[in-house]
Write a protein that holds these residues in place. Structure first.
Motif, PDB file in Angstrom:
ATOM      1  N   ASP A  15      82.483  21.796  49.683  1.00  0.00           N
ATOM      2  CA  ASP A  15      83.841  22.454  49.811  1.00  0.00           C
ATOM      3  C   ASP A  15      83.664  23.888  49.593  1.00  0.00           C
ATOM      4  O   ASP A  15      84.327  24.463  50.250  1.00  0.00           O
ATOM      5  CB  ASP A  15      84.801  21.867  49.118  1.00  0.00           C
ATOM      6  CG  ASP A  15      85.149  20.356  49.579  1.00  0.00           C
ATOM      7  OD1 ASP A  15      85.630  19.688  48.660  1.00  0.00           O
ATOM      8  OD2 ASP A  15      84.651  19.688  50.584  1.00  0.00           O
TER       9      ASP A  15
ATOM     10  N   ASP B  20      92.213  21.958  52.142  1.00  0.00           N
ATOM     11  CA  ASP B  20      91.337  23.193  52.770  1.00  0.00           C
ATOM     12  C   ASP B  20      91.204  24.309  51.551  1.00  0.00           C
ATOM     13  O   ASP B  20      90.300  25.347  52.088  1.00  0.00           O
ATOM     14  CB  ASP B  20      92.323  23.726  54.025  1.00  0.00           C
ATOM     15  CG  ASP B  20      91.890  24.925  54.633  1.00  0.00           C
ATOM     16  OD1 ASP B  20      90.618  24.690  55.181  1.00  0.00           O
ATOM     17  OD2 ASP B  20      92.308  25.772  54.672  1.00  0.00           O
TER      18      ASP B  20
ATOM     19  N   ARG C 202      83.326  26.343  52.550  1.00  0.00           N
ATOM     20  CA  ARG C 202      84.417  26.886  53.474  1.00  0.00           C
ATOM     21  C   ARG C 202      85.188  28.070  53.331  1.00  0.00           C
ATOM     22  O   ARG C 202      85.538  28.458  52.073  1.00  0.00           O
ATOM     23  CB  ARG C 202      85.603  25.452  53.315  1.00  0.00           C
ATOM     24  CG  ARG C 202      84.997  24.401  53.918  1.00  0.00           C
ATOM     25  CD  ARG C 202      86.159  23.367  54.294  1.00  0.00           C
ATOM     26  NE  ARG C 202      87.270  23.904  54.782  1.00  0.00           N
ATOM     27  CZ  ARG C 202      87.353  24.186  56.098  1.00  0.00           C
ATOM     28  NH1 ARG C 202      86.296  23.820  56.934  1.00  0.00           N
ATOM     29  NH2 ARG C 202      88.572  24.948  56.750  1.00  0.00           N
TER      30      ARG C 202
ATOM     31  N   GLY D 159      97.575  27.591  58.672  1.00  0.00           N
ATOM     32  CA  GLY D 159      97.826  27.135  57.443  1.00  0.00           C
ATOM     33  C   GLY D 159      99.119  27.929  56.906  1.00  0.00           C
ATOM     34  O   GLY D 159     100.144  27.047  56.205  1.00  0.00           O
TER      35      GLY D 159
ATOM     36  N   ASP E 200      93.002  26.729  58.743  1.00  0.00           N
ATOM     37  CA  ASP E 200      92.448  28.022  58.555  1.00  0.00           C
ATOM     38  C   ASP E 200      93.040  28.891  59.154  1.00  0.00           C
ATOM     39  O   ASP E 200      93.493  30.071  58.724  1.00  0.00           O
ATOM     40  CB  ASP E 200      91.063  28.153  58.799  1.00  0.00           C
ATOM     41  CG  ASP E 200      89.978  27.487  57.534  1.00  0.00           C
ATOM     42  OD1 ASP E 200      90.555  27.434  56.475  1.00  0.00           O
ATOM     43  OD2 ASP E 200      88.856  27.155  57.704  1.00  0.00           O
TER      44      ASP E 200
ATOM     45  N   ASP F 102      86.851  18.297  60.378  1.00  0.00           N
ATOM     46  CA  ASP F 102      86.400  19.803  60.516  1.00  0.00           C
ATOM     47  C   ASP F 102      87.237  20.414  61.439  1.00  0.00           C
ATOM     48  O   ASP F 102      87.771  21.726  61.190  1.00  0.00           O
ATOM     49  CB  ASP F 102      84.892  19.650  60.931  1.00  0.00           C
ATOM     50  CG  ASP F 102      83.841  19.269  59.691  1.00  0.00           C
ATOM     51  OD1 ASP F 102      84.152  19.546  58.580  1.00  0.00           O
ATOM     52  OD2 ASP F 102      82.993  18.568  60.476  1.00  0.00           O
TER      53      ASP F 102
ATOM     54  N   ALA G 219      87.215  17.878  50.952  1.00  0.00           N
ATOM     55  CA  ALA G 219      86.791  17.765  52.495  1.00  0.00           C
ATOM     56  C   ALA G 219      85.783  16.849  52.802  1.00  0.00           C
ATOM     57  O   ALA G 219      85.836  16.259  53.553  1.00  0.00           O
ATOM     58  CB  ALA G 219      86.589  19.141  53.281  1.00  0.00           C
TER      59      ALA G 219
ATOM     60  N   LEU H 110      90.916  21.105  59.660  1.00  0.00           N
ATOM     61  CA  LEU H 110      90.531  22.204  58.806  1.00  0.00           C
ATOM     62  C   LEU H 110      90.435  23.348  59.429  1.00  0.00           C
ATOM     63  O   LEU H 110      90.914  24.806  58.923  1.00  0.00           O
ATOM     64  CB  LEU H 110      89.215  21.943  57.732  1.00  0.00           C
ATOM     65  CG  LEU H 110      89.615  20.673  56.742  1.00  0.00           C
ATOM     66  CD1 LEU H 110      88.285  20.653  56.225  1.00  0.00           C
ATOM     67  CD2 LEU H 110      90.792  20.750  55.674  1.00  0.00           C
ATOM     68  N   GLU H 111      89.863  23.704  60.300  1.00  0.00           N
ATOM     69  CA  GLU H 111      89.663  24.776  61.258  1.00  0.00           C
ATOM     70  C   GLU H 111      90.873  25.371  61.557  1.00  0.00           C
ATOM     71  O   GLU H 111      91.224  26.310  61.463  1.00  0.00           O
ATOM     72  CB  GLU H 111      88.673  24.580  62.422  1.00  0.00           C
ATOM     73  CG  GLU H 111      88.588  25.868  63.171  1.00  0.00           C
ATOM     74  CD  GLU H 111      87.616  25.899  64.474  1.00  0.00           C
ATOM     75  OE1 GLU H 111      87.399  26.725  65.086  1.00  0.00           O
ATOM     76  OE2 GLU H 111      86.986  24.536  64.385  1.00  0.00           O
TER      77      GLU H 111
END
Length: 225
Positions: free
Chosen positions: A222, A134, A225, A110, A107, A100, A81, A103-104
């Motif tokens: 990373d 991620d 996360r 996914g 999360d 970001d 990331a 990736l959110e």
């Protein structure tokens, strides 16, 4: 090119049998121009003639899919990331905070993205890379990849078995399906570019700003996360 792929797969199956199907699908995951919609129906047709065990072909194909997906997962993990944020900060229109947000989203969605992504030609392999970026839970990633790949592989092998020497029709119909998918993806990309251009224009109207808030997050590990 398609004729060359078919000839190569036929030779591979003649020499190795069902493991040859697995190797072909492994390479298909890493090099998408090798089409599974040709390889798997051909395996089904070959099995229908009695020259290949259909269960073994399915098992090896699914193993090849899962191994290939995990290799691409680790490519994404190697990118990371933080590196992606730095790339985004360098790119036109894109900002580190966009990484970001992506990736959110991953999360939250996914797992199902991995599952349904296995049914979309051109995406089915590449979807593993954002999962690696991620650092998606490997158990969840493996389960969703295996489930999606198993359904896709079983359907194409069964189609080849049922169609017999007309197995090439699978590639024709999936090609039409792929065209629709690619048009949708192209429209989404155009929409995203329009949104980013509007954001850039609005920020210019608002006047110069200080550093992006996410610039200070770029050095975050990373592992947080």
């Amino acid at each position: 090119m398609l004729t060359s792929v078919v000839d190569w797969v036929v030779n591979l199956m003649e020499v190795l049998g069902a493991p040859g199907v697995g190797i072909a699908i492994l390479l298909e995951n890493l090099f998408p121009p090798i089409p599974s919609e040709v390889v798997l129906p051909l395996a089904g047709f070959t099995a229908a003639r009695g020259d290949l065990n259909v269960i073994a072909a399915f098992v090896w194909a699914t193993a090849g899919s899962v191994i290939g997906a995990h290799l691409l997962y680790w490519v994404g993990a190697a990118i990371g990331a933080n590196r992606l944020r730095r790339i985004a900060d360098w790119m036109w229109l894109v900002e580190p905070e966009d990484v970001d947000k992506s990736l959110e989203w991953f999360d939250n969605h996914g797992q199902w993205s991995i599952f349904f992504g296995r049914f979309i030609p051109g995406i089915r392999s590449l979807i593993s890379i954002p999962a690696g970026i991620d650092r998606m839970n490997l158990v969840s990633f493996g389960l969703m990849t295996t489930a999606g790949s198993a359904i896709w592989n079983a359907a194409l092998i069964a189609a080849g078995w049922w169609l017999g020497d007309r197995y090439h029709l699978v590639e024709e119909y999936i090609g039409r399906y792929s065209d629709i998918i690619y048009i949708v993806i192209a429209l989404v990309i155009v929409g995203v570019i329009i949104v980013l251009l509007r954001r850039k224009r609005n920020r210019k109207k608002a006047g110069p700003q200080s550093d992006h808030p996410s610039d200070h997050q770029a050095d975050t590990s990373d592992t947080t996360r």
